[in-house]
Design a protein around this motif. Sequence first.
Motif, PDB file in Angstrom:
ATOM      1  N   VAL A  18       0.841  -1.201   0.000  1.00 13.73           N
ATOM      2  CA  VAL A  18       0.000   0.000   0.000  1.00 13.73           C
ATOM      3  C   VAL A  18       0.873   1.247   0.000  1.00 13.73           C
ATOM      4  O   VAL A  18       0.638   2.195  -0.766  1.00 13.73           O
ATOM      5  CB  VAL A  18      -0.940   0.008   1.221  1.00 13.73           C
ATOM      6  CG1 VAL A  18      -1.755   1.294   1.253  1.00 13.73           C
ATOM      7  CG2 VAL A  18      -1.859  -1.207   1.198  1.00 13.73           C
ATOM      8  N   GLY A  19       1.908   1.262   0.825  1.00 16.36           N
ATOM      9  CA  GLY A  19       2.788   2.429   0.893  1.00 16.36           C
ATOM     10  C   GLY A  19       3.556   2.656  -0.402  1.00 16.36           C
ATOM     11  O   GLY A  19       3.642   3.792  -0.897  1.00 16.36           O
ATOM     12  N   TYR A  20       4.110   1.583  -0.979  1.00 15.42           N
ATOM     13  CA  TYR A  20       4.883   1.718  -2.213  1.00 15.42           C
ATOM     14  C   TYR A  20       4.027   2.184  -3.385  1.00 15.42           C
ATOM     15  O   TYR A  20       4.543   2.774  -4.344  1.00 15.42           O
ATOM     16  CB  TYR A  20       5.547   0.389  -2.572  1.00 15.42           C
ATOM     17  CG  TYR A  20       6.736   0.039  -1.717  1.00 15.42           C
ATOM     18  CD1 TYR A  20       7.675   1.001  -1.351  1.00 15.42           C
ATOM     19  CD2 TYR A  20       6.929  -1.274  -1.254  1.00 15.42           C
ATOM     20  CE1 TYR A  20       8.764   0.677  -0.558  1.00 15.42           C
ATOM     21  CE2 TYR A  20       8.012  -1.609  -0.476  1.00 15.42           C
ATOM     22  CZ  TYR A  20       8.928  -0.621  -0.126  1.00 15.42           C
ATOM     23  OH  TYR A  20      10.005  -0.942   0.650  1.00 15.42           O
ATOM     24  N   SER A  21       2.720   1.911  -3.342  1.00 10.41           N
ATOM     25  CA  SER A  21       1.859   2.306  -4.457  1.00 10.41           C
ATOM     26  C   SER A  21       1.747   3.822  -4.590  1.00 10.41           C
ATOM     27  O   SER A  21       1.307   4.313  -5.631  1.00 10.41           O
ATOM     28  CB  SER A  21       0.464   1.697  -4.285  1.00 10.41           C
ATOM     29  OG  SER A  21      -0.225   2.279  -3.191  1.00 10.41           O
ATOM     30  N   PHE A  22       2.167   4.553  -3.569  1.00  9.24           N
ATOM     31  CA  PHE A  22       2.135   6.021  -3.616  1.00  9.24           C
ATOM     32  C   PHE A  22       3.527   6.608  -3.867  1.00  9.24           C
ATOM     33  O   PHE A  22       3.763   7.770  -3.597  1.00  9.24           O
ATOM     34  CB  PHE A  22       1.590   6.580  -2.305  1.00  9.24           C
ATOM     35  CG  PHE A  22       0.181   6.148  -1.995  1.00  9.24           C
ATOM     36  CD1 PHE A  22      -0.894   6.665  -2.711  1.00  9.24           C
ATOM     37  CD2 PHE A  22      -0.073   5.212  -1.006  1.00  9.24           C
ATOM     38  CE1 PHE A  22      -2.187   6.264  -2.435  1.00  9.24           C
ATOM     39  CE2 PHE A  22      -1.364   4.809  -0.725  1.00  9.24           C
ATOM     40  CZ  PHE A  22      -2.426   5.326  -1.445  1.00  9.24           C
ATOM     41  N   THR A  23       4.425   5.787  -4.399  1.00 11.94           N
ATOM     42  CA  THR A  23       5.798   6.238  -4.612  1.00 11.94           C
ATOM     43  C   THR A  23       6.257   5.947  -6.035  1.00 11.94           C
ATOM     44  O   THR A  23       5.687   5.122  -6.745  1.00 11.94           O
ATOM     45  CB  THR A  23       6.770   5.529  -3.647  1.00 11.94           C
ATOM     46  OG1 THR A  23       6.826   4.125  -3.970  1.00 11.94           O
ATOM     47  CG2 THR A  23       6.325   5.698  -2.207  1.00 11.94           C
ATOM     48  N   LYS A  24       7.316   6.671  -6.428  1.00 13.58           N
ATOM     49  CA  LYS A  24       8.084   6.362  -7.630  1.00 13.58           C
ATOM     50  C   LYS A  24       9.352   5.677  -7.152  1.00 13.58           C
ATOM     51  O   LYS A  24      10.351   6.324  -6.857  1.00 13.58           O
ATOM     52  CB  LYS A  24       8.411   7.632  -8.408  1.00 13.58           C
ATOM     53  CG  LYS A  24       7.253   8.255  -9.145  1.00 13.58           C
ATOM     54  CD  LYS A  24       6.863   7.413 -10.359  1.00 13.58           C
ATOM     55  CE  LYS A  24       5.792   8.128 -11.189  1.00 13.58           C
ATOM     56  NZ  LYS A  24       5.388   7.310 -12.358  1.00 13.58           N
ATOM     57  N   TYR A  25       9.314   4.358  -7.078  1.00 11.88           N
ATOM     58  CA  TYR A  25      10.414   3.601  -6.491  1.00 11.88           C
ATOM     59  C   TYR A  25      10.675   2.378  -7.353  1.00 11.88           C
ATOM     60  O   TYR A  25       9.758   1.624  -7.674  1.00 11.88           O
ATOM     61  CB  TYR A  25      10.048   3.188  -5.065  1.00 11.88           C
ATOM     62  CG  TYR A  25      11.115   2.410  -4.332  1.00 11.88           C
ATOM     63  CD1 TYR A  25      12.440   2.830  -4.324  1.00 11.88           C
ATOM     64  CD2 TYR A  25      10.797   1.238  -3.647  1.00 11.88           C
ATOM     65  CE1 TYR A  25      13.417   2.113  -3.652  1.00 11.88           C
ATOM     66  CE2 TYR A  25      11.766   0.519  -2.957  1.00 11.88           C
ATOM     67  CZ  TYR A  25      13.073   0.966  -2.968  1.00 11.88           C
ATOM     68  OH  TYR A  25      14.037   0.248  -2.305  1.00 11.88           O
ATOM     69  N   SER A  26      11.935   2.197  -7.721  1.00 17.99           N
ATOM     70  CA  SER A  26      12.286   1.073  -8.580  1.00 17.99           C
ATOM     71  C   SER A  26      12.439  -0.222  -7.801  1.00 17.99           C
ATOM     72  O   SER A  26      12.319  -1.312  -8.363  1.00 17.99           O
ATOM     73  CB  SER A  26      13.585   1.368  -9.331  1.00 17.99           C
ATOM     74  OG  SER A  26      14.677   1.429  -8.424  1.00 17.99           O
ATOM     75  N   GLY A  27      12.721  -0.134  -6.503  1.00 21.80           N
ATOM     76  CA  GLY A  27      12.952  -1.321  -5.700  1.00 21.80           C
ATOM     77  C   GLY A  27      14.387  -1.789  -5.716  1.00 21.80           C
ATOM     78  O   GLY A  27      14.745  -2.735  -4.998  1.00 21.80           O
ATOM     79  N   SER A  44       3.217  -2.015  -7.377  1.00 22.48           N
ATOM     80  CA  SER A  44       2.411  -2.069  -6.153  1.00 22.48           C
ATOM     81  C   SER A  44       1.030  -1.488  -6.391  1.00 22.48           C
ATOM     82  O   SER A  44       0.033  -1.981  -5.855  1.00 22.48           O
ATOM     83  CB  SER A  44       3.119  -1.303  -5.029  1.00 22.48           C
ATOM     84  OG  SER A  44       4.358  -1.885  -4.720  1.00 22.48           O
ATOM     85  N   MET A  45       0.968  -0.443  -7.218  1.00 21.50           N
ATOM     86  CA  MET A  45      -0.340   0.120  -7.556  1.00 21.50           C
ATOM     87  C   MET A  45      -1.183  -0.897  -8.324  1.00 21.50           C
ATOM     88  O   MET A  45      -2.393  -1.046  -8.076  1.00 21.50           O
ATOM     89  CB  MET A  45      -0.144   1.389  -8.394  1.00 21.50           C
ATOM     90  CG  MET A  45      -1.431   2.097  -8.806  1.00 21.50           C
ATOM     91  SD  MET A  45      -2.212   1.407 -10.275  1.00 21.50           S
ATOM     92  CE  MET A  45      -0.881   1.554 -11.469  1.00 21.50           C
ATOM     93  N   LEU A  46      -0.553  -1.651  -9.243  1.00 21.34           N
ATOM     94  CA  LEU A  46      -1.281  -2.699  -9.959  1.00 21.34           C
ATOM     95  C   LEU A  46      -1.746  -3.793  -9.002  1.00 21.34           C
ATOM     96  O   LEU A  46      -2.831  -4.362  -9.180  1.00 21.34           O
ATOM     97  CB  LEU A  46      -0.395  -3.294 -11.052  1.00 21.34           C
ATOM     98  CG  LEU A  46      -0.052  -2.378 -12.229  1.00 21.34           C
ATOM     99  CD1 LEU A  46       0.899  -3.098 -13.190  1.00 21.34           C
ATOM    100  CD2 LEU A  46      -1.304  -1.929 -12.969  1.00 21.34           C
ATOM    101  N   ALA A  47      -0.940  -4.075  -7.988  1.00 23.86           N
ATOM    102  CA  ALA A  47      -1.350  -5.054  -6.971  1.00 23.86           C
ATOM    103  C   ALA A  47      -2.573  -4.564  -6.219  1.00 23.86           C
ATOM    104  O   ALA A  47      -3.466  -5.357  -5.878  1.00 23.86           O
ATOM    105  CB  ALA A  47      -0.200  -5.317  -6.011  1.00 23.86           C
ATOM    106  N   MET A  48      -2.649  -3.268  -5.957  1.00 19.45           N
ATOM    107  CA  MET A  48      -3.824  -2.712  -5.285  1.00 19.45           C
ATOM    108  C   MET A  48      -5.057  -2.807  -6.177  1.00 19.45           C
ATOM    109  O   MET A  48      -6.159  -3.113  -5.712  1.00 19.45           O
ATOM    110  CB  MET A  48      -3.564  -1.258  -4.883  1.00 19.45           C
ATOM    111  CG  MET A  48      -2.468  -1.087  -3.848  1.00 19.45           C
ATOM    112  SD  MET A  48      -2.748  -2.059  -2.352  1.00 19.45           S
ATOM    113  CE  MET A  48      -4.319  -1.414  -1.801  1.00 19.45           C
ATOM    114  N   LEU A  49      -4.887  -2.551  -7.476  1.00 21.15           N
ATOM    115  CA  LEU A  49      -6.017  -2.708  -8.395  1.00 21.15           C
ATOM    116  C   LEU A  49      -6.498  -4.149  -8.421  1.00 21.15           C
ATOM    117  O   LEU A  49      -7.702  -4.417  -8.445  1.00 21.15           O
ATOM    118  CB  LEU A  49      -5.603  -2.255  -9.804  1.00 21.15           C
ATOM    119  CG  LEU A  49      -5.337  -0.765 -10.011  1.00 21.15           C
ATOM    120  CD1 LEU A  49      -5.008  -0.499 -11.480  1.00 21.15           C
ATOM    121  CD2 LEU A  49      -6.523   0.083  -9.571  1.00 21.15           C
TER     122      LEU A  49
END
Length: 299
Positions: free
Chosen positions: A39-48, A271-276
């Motif tokens: 959930v937190g990563y879905s609000f970021t621009k992060y490559s991992g 992560s955003m796709l995971a939330m969807l």
Amino acid sequence: MTTCPFGTRRTRRWIPWLSIAIPGIGWLVFGLYPSVATVGYSFTKYSGLPGTALNVCGLCNYRDAFTTMLPDVAGSLKVTIIYVIAVTLLQNGVALGLAVLLKEKRPLYGLYRALIFMPQIFSVAVVGAIFSLLLDPYSGPVAHFLHSAFGITSSLLGSTTLALPLVIVVNVWMFTGYSMLIYIAGLRHIPKEVYEAGALDGAGRWAVFRHISWPLLAPATTVNVFLTAMGSIGEFALILVLTNGNFGTRTLGLSMFTTAFGSNSQLGYGSMLAMLQFFLTLVIGGGLLVVLRRREVSM
């Protein structure tokens, strides 16, 4: 103070708490924390990738998904819905038919059930390797049979029209045995007196199935349909092994996996796709439970 093999009574009081704490800690570390982090990563621009900056961008990933990336997201969502509907209907239909045929305790029926269930214990990598060889368009036996028997030449898993149906068939082949056993358990739970009453009324096989077996299988149907649909929504491993998401087989789950952990890693967008996918699971799962539980009550 009395003693026991596990120590004093005071010591024994901690044993239940310890047995609860160990799996509880495991759930916190491997279950809750990754979910919250997603959930937190879905609000970021992060490559991992190690050493890269964690840039909080708010709803930027969600905005991109519904603007610039909308065609890709909509395409993956369409394939996912088709995949879920087809696998759920086909797997439960085949499993129910097999359960009706093999529900009795007769010689060799146990062997047949074991053979049908066997693909369930195979890993996805093994199943993918087997069917990749079988469906190879150049040296595979399926392509050779189609060409020699019907004169048909097809790239099979490399075809935009056949790739998705073939992946669906492989998925159904792999997991039908599990659904079959649940239906068999449901059929054996139906009292024999009900069937005897139907026979006395002159009901044929189809009438018995339609008016007795099928209504009384409502709980087993709820379990099977729900588990099959939920598993299909998140499926990506089998598709990854067979087609790598090419030729019209890219589901939302596979898009999430390849985006977050692929060569060009974008963990924030993945992560955003995971939330969807999570919200899609809630909508489909909740709707199925409402409809199927209502059917149980009405039966």
